[in-house]
Design a protein around this motif. Structure first.
Motif, PDB file in Angstrom:
ATOM      1  N   LYS A 270       0.809  -1.212   0.000  1.00  0.00           N
ATOM      2  CA  LYS A 270       0.000   0.000   0.000  1.00  0.00           C
ATOM      3  C   LYS A 270       0.840   1.257   0.000  1.00  0.00           C
ATOM      4  N   ILE A 271       2.153   1.103  -0.127  1.00  0.00           N
ATOM      5  CA  ILE A 271       3.043   2.266  -0.169  1.00  0.00           C
ATOM      6  C   ILE A 271       3.875   2.202  -1.437  1.00  0.00           C
ATOM      7  N   PRO A 272       4.435   3.318  -1.886  1.00  0.00           N
ATOM      8  CA  PRO A 272       5.293   3.310  -3.073  1.00  0.00           C
ATOM      9  C   PRO A 272       6.455   2.334  -2.913  1.00  0.00           C
ATOM     10  N   PHE A 273       6.838   1.762  -4.036  1.00  0.00           N
ATOM     11  CA  PHE A 273       7.817   0.673  -4.053  1.00  0.00           C
ATOM     12  C   PHE A 273       8.872   0.980  -5.107  1.00  0.00           C
ATOM     13  N   LEU A 274      10.112   1.188  -4.661  1.00  0.00           N
ATOM     14  CA  LEU A 274      11.223   1.466  -5.559  1.00  0.00           C
ATOM     15  C   LEU A 274      12.030   0.193  -5.782  1.00  0.00           C
ATOM     16  N   VAL A 275      12.110  -0.236  -7.034  1.00  0.00           N
ATOM     17  CA  VAL A 275      12.847  -1.452  -7.388  1.00  0.00           C
ATOM     18  C   VAL A 275      14.087  -1.050  -8.181  1.00  0.00           C
TER      19      VAL A 275
END
Length: 280
Positions: A270-275
């Motif tokens: 539910k939060i931004p995800f940096l890959v």
């Protein structure tokens, strides 16, 4: 100057991701590329071979795409006008993934920011298929924004790792860039199962500390939890507003996201995800 790619299908979901990017990098000099790819609804080899433009269909689709891109650009300048930001629109007759890969390479893109619907319905699909394919196939940091997530300054970042990767500058730069902009603390989470770190893991951890020496960070260890459980419980106890992972082959990241269980796992992000890709 940062070069940031914003793929859009003109949905509110993609607009939400654009808003997030504009606010995340509001104090940074940025060149944003607003990209839309389009193909005819009926798209197959025979159609391409007979010059689709002669039917006027392709011209019409292109005109619609360019108009919508210009509308989004006007909306950006109206609602988030920023002298540090420039916006360039790009309409391409291509499939989304290869076009993003081309733009990333040719425009020296630092981040791709895109929206995702997140986990929805009985199937618990973690990401939209486009986001998953971009993460798997594009060698660039990908920032995925859940549908409806309202921007908040990322004060606490969660960075789960197994210390199995020899960290290099390109792994940490996308994280420290965000940290420097917002005075963010990086929470490094290691999930242990009762075994001591190997010599290589210890060395990798020291390398990580070296790269983060000018950044606020804290190490955490939790035992006997799956990656999903560890991330979820940490989020519940701490106000984390950004999750970061390095997409290292054969790590828990790959096991978590790219196996056949992707539509079954009960991990609702539910939060931004940096890959961040393991290799640039």
């Amino acid at each position: 100057m940062k070069n940031i790619l914003l793929p859009t299908d003109f949905s509110e979901n993609s607009w939400n991701a654009i808003k997030y990017a504009l606010q995340l990098f509001k104090n940074e000099i940025c060149h944003f590329y607003l990209l839309n790819t389009y193909t005819p609804i009926i798209y197959h080899v025979q159609y391409v071979l007979v010059e689709p433009a002669q039917f006027g269909m392709l011209d019409s689709i292109r005109e619609t795409a360019l108009k919508n891109l210009e509308d989004f650009k006007i909306r950006i300048n109206k609602e988030y006008k920023n002298p540090k930001h420039t916006i360039e629109t790009m309409g391409a007759f291509n499939m989304l993934i290869p076009e993003i890969a081309d733009v990333v390479e040719n425009k020296a893109i630092d981040y791709v920011v895109m929206g995702t619907k997140g986990a929805t319905g009985a199937k618990e699909i973690l990401f939209g298929s486009n986001t998953v394919h971009v993460i798997k196939n594009v060698k660039c940091p990908i920032l995925a924004i859940p549908d409806g997530f309202e921007f908040e300054t990322p004060q606490e970042v969660l960075f789960p790792t197994d210390y199995q990767i020899k960290y290099e500058p390109h792994h940490l730069k996308p994280i420290t860039n965000v940290s420097d902009l917002h005075q963010t603390r990086i929470n490094i989470l290691y999930l242990t199962y009762g075994y001591d770190l190997s010599k290589q893991q210890e060395e990798n951890k020291k390398i990580l500390e070296t790269y983060l020496k000018k950044t606020a960070y804290q190490f955490h260890e939790v035992s006997n939890q799956t990656v999903e459980e560890g991330i979820t419980k940490f989020q519940l106890k701490n106000h984390v507003s950004l999750l970061v992972m390095i997409n290292n082959k054969h790590s828990f990241f790959e096991n978590l996201f790219f196996k056949n269980t992707i539509n079954k796992i009960g991990f609702h992000l539910k939060i931004p995800f940096l890959v961040i890709p393991a290799r640039p």
